[in-house]
Scaffold this active site. Structure first.
Site, mmCIF file in Angstrom:
data_model
loop_
_atom_site.group_PDB
_atom_site.id
_atom_site.type_symbol
_atom_site.label_atom_id
_atom_site.label_comp_id
_atom_site.label_asym_id
_atom_site.label_seq_id
_atom_site.Cartn_x
_atom_site.Cartn_y
_atom_site.Cartn_z
ATOM 1 C CB SER A 146 -0.872 0.008 1.262
ATOM 2 O OG SER A 146 -1.542 1.246 1.380
ATOM 3 C CE1 TYR A 160 -3.778 -2.496 5.171
ATOM 4 C CE2 TYR A 160 -3.278 -0.174 4.802
ATOM 5 C CZ TYR A 160 -3.589 -1.424 4.304
ATOM 6 O OH TYR A 160 -3.718 -1.609 2.940
HETATM 7 P P1 NAP Z 1 -11.384 -6.282 -0.088
HETATM 8 O O1 NAP Z 1 -12.246 -5.706 -1.157
HETATM 9 O O2 NAP Z 1 -11.768 -6.113 1.336
HETATM 10 O O3 NAP Z 1 -11.190 -7.853 -0.415
HETATM 11 C C1 NAP Z 1 -10.416 -8.600 0.476
HETATM 12 C C2 NAP Z 1 -10.239 -10.010 -0.052
HETATM 13 O O4 NAP Z 1 -9.317 -10.678 0.829
HETATM 14 C C3 NAP Z 1 -11.514 -10.824 -0.040
HETATM 15 O O5 NAP Z 1 -11.446 -11.751 -1.117
HETATM 16 C C4 NAP Z 1 -11.431 -11.550 1.297
HETATM 17 O O6 NAP Z 1 -12.141 -12.781 1.315
HETATM 18 C C5 NAP Z 1 -9.942 -11.827 1.365
HETATM 19 N N1 NAP Z 1 -9.432 -12.040 2.721
HETATM 20 C C6 NAP Z 1 -9.538 -11.239 3.799
HETATM 21 N N2 NAP Z 1 -8.921 -11.804 4.854
HETATM 22 C C7 NAP Z 1 -8.427 -12.988 4.435
HETATM 23 C C8 NAP Z 1 -7.716 -14.047 5.053
HETATM 24 N N3 NAP Z 1 -7.380 -14.003 6.356
HETATM 25 N N4 NAP Z 1 -7.385 -15.127 4.311
HETATM 26 C C9 NAP Z 1 -7.735 -15.210 3.003
HETATM 27 N N5 NAP Z 1 -8.397 -14.238 2.359
HETATM 28 C C10 NAP Z 1 -8.754 -13.147 3.073
HETATM 29 O O7 NAP Z 1 -9.868 -5.707 -0.211
HETATM 30 P P2 NAP Z 1 -9.160 -4.840 -1.367
HETATM 31 O O8 NAP Z 1 -9.480 -3.419 -1.155
HETATM 32 O O9 NAP Z 1 -9.380 -5.459 -2.684
HETATM 33 O O10 NAP Z 1 -7.633 -5.009 -0.929
HETATM 34 C C11 NAP Z 1 -6.801 -6.011 -1.455
HETATM 35 C C12 NAP Z 1 -5.365 -5.722 -1.027
HETATM 36 O O11 NAP Z 1 -4.991 -4.435 -1.471
HETATM 37 C C13 NAP Z 1 -5.143 -5.734 0.486
HETATM 38 O O12 NAP Z 1 -3.901 -6.321 0.769
HETATM 39 C C14 NAP Z 1 -5.122 -4.263 0.857
HETATM 40 O O13 NAP Z 1 -4.378 -4.006 2.007
HETATM 41 C C15 NAP Z 1 -4.481 -3.684 -0.390
HETATM 42 N N6 NAP Z 1 -4.764 -2.259 -0.582
HETATM 43 C C16 NAP Z 1 -6.041 -1.843 -0.805
HETATM 44 C C17 NAP Z 1 -6.277 -0.474 -0.985
HETATM 45 C C18 NAP Z 1 -7.661 0.083 -1.224
HETATM 46 O O14 NAP Z 1 -7.823 1.318 -1.173
HETATM 47 N N7 NAP Z 1 -8.660 -0.747 -1.498
HETATM 48 C C19 NAP Z 1 -5.209 0.429 -0.924
HETATM 49 C C20 NAP Z 1 -3.935 -0.046 -0.703
HETATM 50 C C21 NAP Z 1 -3.723 -1.404 -0.535
HETATM 51 P P3 NAP Z 1 -13.624 -12.862 2.029
HETATM 52 O O15 NAP Z 1 -14.540 -12.054 1.168
HETATM 53 O O16 NAP Z 1 -13.947 -14.318 2.024
HETATM 54 O O17 NAP Z 1 -13.455 -12.283 3.393
#
Ligand code: NAP
Length: 251
Positions: A146, A160
């Site tokens: 991130s 985080y």
């Molecule tokens: P999201 O929409 O909340 O989706 C999270 C995904 O991870 C879901 O498929 C969830 O599965 C799965 N997950 C959560 N905990 C888990 C675990 N313990 N074991 C296996 N799977 C797990 O998240 P996102 O926004 O796409 O983020 C994805 C990545 O990008 C993360 O690493 C996040 O830190 C990073 N990121 C996101 C942003 C942003 O603004 N969105 C910015 C910077 C970095 P379930 O649905 O089954 O729970």
């Protein structure tokens, strides 16, 4: 380019950035294994869309923070046949916005267990299969960090941000450790992307006006991050090793 028998495993691949990456990889010719934690309905819906693109698909439930579950997930992938050519360590969680003095060990342990230990565990399993040193034929790993790793998220969630700093350091070290064995390791650092993750933090990223603070003046989309991940996975990025690619609209 991936071969017909190459799998890419995307942790947290059922929603958000992971789901967009799964679709992008399927279009690029990968067979796609999507890992998820709880939401099997979302995983099954996405699996149907991936099948429709003509790829082999596996939906694998496992908590990436659990060593035994991670090992079992990779064994299920082995049993499906074919080569593991790519791993995207995307599963990640945030926690409610808080100052340091209001946080506690349980929260820190869960954040570090999912975001850092989960990445370590999956890298370990993938490296054992991909490394030319142990009979593999190489591969590509992309760790999702991130922009928070650089800014530190003071007053929002420094814990985080610290997990993502750890992921960046792991990416750089592992890249140097594994490149001689045919494995490229890189990272992607998204900015503020419109996904469901923000519901956990309590920040309404649309209503809060954060877009106005980003040089590009808008939030990012999951498919824009997926594009960078797919490129790093592919042979088009053959000389890119240990890179941290910022996808943050200038932030
Ligand atoms: P999201 O929409 O909340 O989706 C999270 C995904 O991870 C879901 O498929 C969830 O599965 C799965 N997950 C959560 N905990 C888990 C675990 N313990 N074991 C296996 N799977 C797990 O998240 P996102 O926004 O796409 O983020 C994805 C990545 O990008 C993360 O690493 C996040 O830190 C990073 N990121 C996101 C942003 C942003 O603004 N969105 C910015 C910077 C970095 P379930 O649905 O089954 O729970």
């Amino acid at each position: 380019m991936p071969r017909m028998t190459d799998w890419v495993l995307i942790t947290g691949g059922s929603r958000g950035i992971g789901a967009a990456t799964a679709l992008r990889c399927a279009m690029a010719g990968w067979d796609v294994a999507i890992n998820f934690a709880q939401d099997s309905a979302a995983a099954e819906t996405l699996a149907g869309r991936l099948h429709a693109l003509g790829r082999r698909v596996l939906a694998l439930q496992a908590d990436v923070a659990d060593e035994a579950q991670v090992a079992a997930m990779f064994e299920r992938l082995d049993a499906a046949g074919g080569r593991l050519g790519g791993l995207v360590n995307n599963a990640g969680i945030v926690a409610p916005v808080a100052r340091l003095e209001a946080m506690g060990m349980a929260r820190w342990q869960r954040l570090f267990n999912v975001n850092v230990m989960g990445t370590l565990l999956c890298c370990q399993q993938a490296a054992r299969r991909m490394s030319t040193r142990t009979g593999g034929t190489g591969g590509s790993i992309v760790n999702i960090s991130s922009r928070a790793a650089e800014f530190g998220s003071g007053g929002i969630y420094v814990d985080y941000a610290a997990t993502k700093g750890a992921v960046d350091t792991l990416t750089k070290g592992l890249a140097r450790e594994l490149i001689g064995e045919g494995i490229r390791v890189n990272g992607v650092r998204p900015g503020v992307i419109e996904t469901e993750i923000h519901a956990t933090s309590g920040i309404d990223v649309v209503a809060s006006g954060v877009a106005a603070t980003i040089p590009i003046q808008r939030l990012g989309r999951a498919d824009e991050v997926a594009e960078a991940i797919a490129w790093l996975l592919s042979d088009a990025a053959s000389y890119t090793v240990g890179a941290l690619l910022d996808v943050g609209g200038g932030r």
